[in-house]
Design a protein around this motif. Structure first.
Motif, PDB file in Angstrom:
ATOM      1  N   GLN A   1       6.155   5.431 -14.324  1.00 59.77           N
ATOM      2  CA  GLN A   1       6.476   4.866 -13.015  1.00 59.77           C
ATOM      3  C   GLN A   1       7.919   5.160 -12.606  1.00 59.77           C
TER       4      GLN A   1
ATOM      5  N   ASN B   1       9.244   7.909  -9.952  1.00 65.44           N
ATOM      6  CA  ASN B   1       9.423   7.733  -8.513  1.00 65.44           C
ATOM      7  C   ASN B   1      10.895   7.611  -8.129  1.00 65.44           C
TER       8      ASN B   1
ATOM      9  N   GLU C   1       8.891  10.421  -2.871  1.00 59.04           N
ATOM     10  CA  GLU C   1       7.731  10.761  -2.048  1.00 59.04           C
ATOM     11  C   GLU C   1       6.406  10.564  -2.796  1.00 59.04           C
ATOM     12  N   ILE C   2       6.453  10.441  -4.136  1.00 61.30           N
ATOM     13  CA  ILE C   2       5.217  10.264  -4.902  1.00 61.30           C
ATOM     14  C   ILE C   2       4.996   8.813  -5.351  1.00 61.30           C
ATOM     15  N   ARG C   3       5.855   7.922  -4.904  1.00 59.47           N
ATOM     16  CA  ARG C   3       5.812   6.528  -5.380  1.00 59.47           C
ATOM     17  C   ARG C   3       4.436   5.889  -5.225  1.00 59.47           C
ATOM     18  N   GLN C   4       3.865   5.954  -4.033  1.00 65.94           N
ATOM     19  CA  GLN C   4       2.585   5.296  -3.779  1.00 65.94           C
ATOM     20  C   GLN C   4       1.486   5.904  -4.657  1.00 65.94           C
ATOM     21  N   ASP C   5       1.415   7.227  -4.704  1.00 64.90           N
ATOM     22  CA  ASP C   5       0.394   7.874  -5.530  1.00 64.90           C
ATOM     23  C   ASP C   5       0.599   7.556  -7.012  1.00 64.90           C
ATOM     24  N   LEU C   6       1.834   7.543  -7.441  1.00 69.85           N
ATOM     25  CA  LEU C   6       2.134   7.262  -8.845  1.00 69.85           C
ATOM     26  C   LEU C   6       1.743   5.833  -9.208  1.00 69.85           C
ATOM     27  N   ASP C   7       2.038   4.888  -8.340  1.00 68.18           N
ATOM     28  CA  ASP C   7       1.635   3.498  -8.588  1.00 68.18           C
ATOM     29  C   ASP C   7       0.114   3.384  -8.681  1.00 68.18           C
ATOM     30  N   GLN C   8      -0.598   4.115  -7.825  1.00 64.85           N
ATOM     31  CA  GLN C   8      -2.056   4.090  -7.856  1.00 64.85           C
ATOM     32  C   GLN C   8      -2.596   4.703  -9.154  1.00 64.85           C
ATOM     33  N   VAL C   9      -1.970   5.782  -9.596  1.00 63.61           N
ATOM     34  CA  VAL C   9      -2.405   6.440 -10.833  1.00 63.61           C
ATOM     35  C   VAL C   9      -2.168   5.524 -12.025  1.00 63.61           C
TER      36      VAL C   9
END
Length: 168
Positions: A63, A66, A71-79
């Motif tokens: 995590q 990010n 820019e990848i924060r939301q996708d990374l949190d979802q993953v």
């Protein structure tokens, strides 16, 4: 750092015990009661906390990506949210393996007695204090090892000197 090292050491010992081919050949199959009691001991004793200590930092580190790539924060949190249950299943596998190791070495009655201890006030206090105690022991052991090593070499040099030999 020392806490993680002591937990890693405990986990390594547990893995070594599980991987021993000699043990695997000689161990009778534990009963369902033994496994249930052993699972209770593994969890209530804090043994399984080492698995959290191993996996949680890995997920947290993932995590932290990010920070450098917002820019990848939301996708990374979802993953991370997606794979967390899979990681929890991996931890459950290790809890089960730990329970099997305990059940192979202790009777159901012994495991129930141990579990009762961990449910007691003294047992709960032990679980709470154990990581700090282990950290202190590991730290003290490192100092003791160094001092003992120096003592052994000094005494060996002294005794060898009496015999006409010089150790470097």
């Amino acid at each position: 750092m020392i806490r993680n090292a002591s937990r890693l050491a405990a986990t390594s010992v547990a893995l070594f015990m599980l991987a021993s081919p000699v043990f695997a050949q000689q161990a009778p199959q534990p009963t369902a009661g033994q496994l249930a009691a052993a699972n209770e001991v593994a969890v209530s004793s804090g043994l399984t906390g080492a698995f959290d200590a191993m996996t949680d930092p890995l997920l947290n580190q993932l995590q932290q990506m990010n920070v450098t790539r917002p820019e990848i924060r939301q996708d990374l949190d979802q993953v991370v949210a997606l794979i967390r249950p899979e990681v929890d299943q991996k931890k459950k596998e290790m809890v089960d393996a730990t329970a099997k190791t305990l059940a192979a070495r202790l009777s159901e009655a012994e495991l129930k007695e141990i579990a009762a201890f961990y449910k007691s006030a003294a047992g709960q206090k032990w679980v709470q204090l154990q990581p700090g105690i282990l950290d202190a022991i590991v730290r003290d052991m490192a100092i003791w090892t160094q001092r003992t090593s120096e003592f052994i070499m000094a005494r060996a040099r002294e005794e060898m000197g009496k015999r006409g030999h010089q150790l470097n």
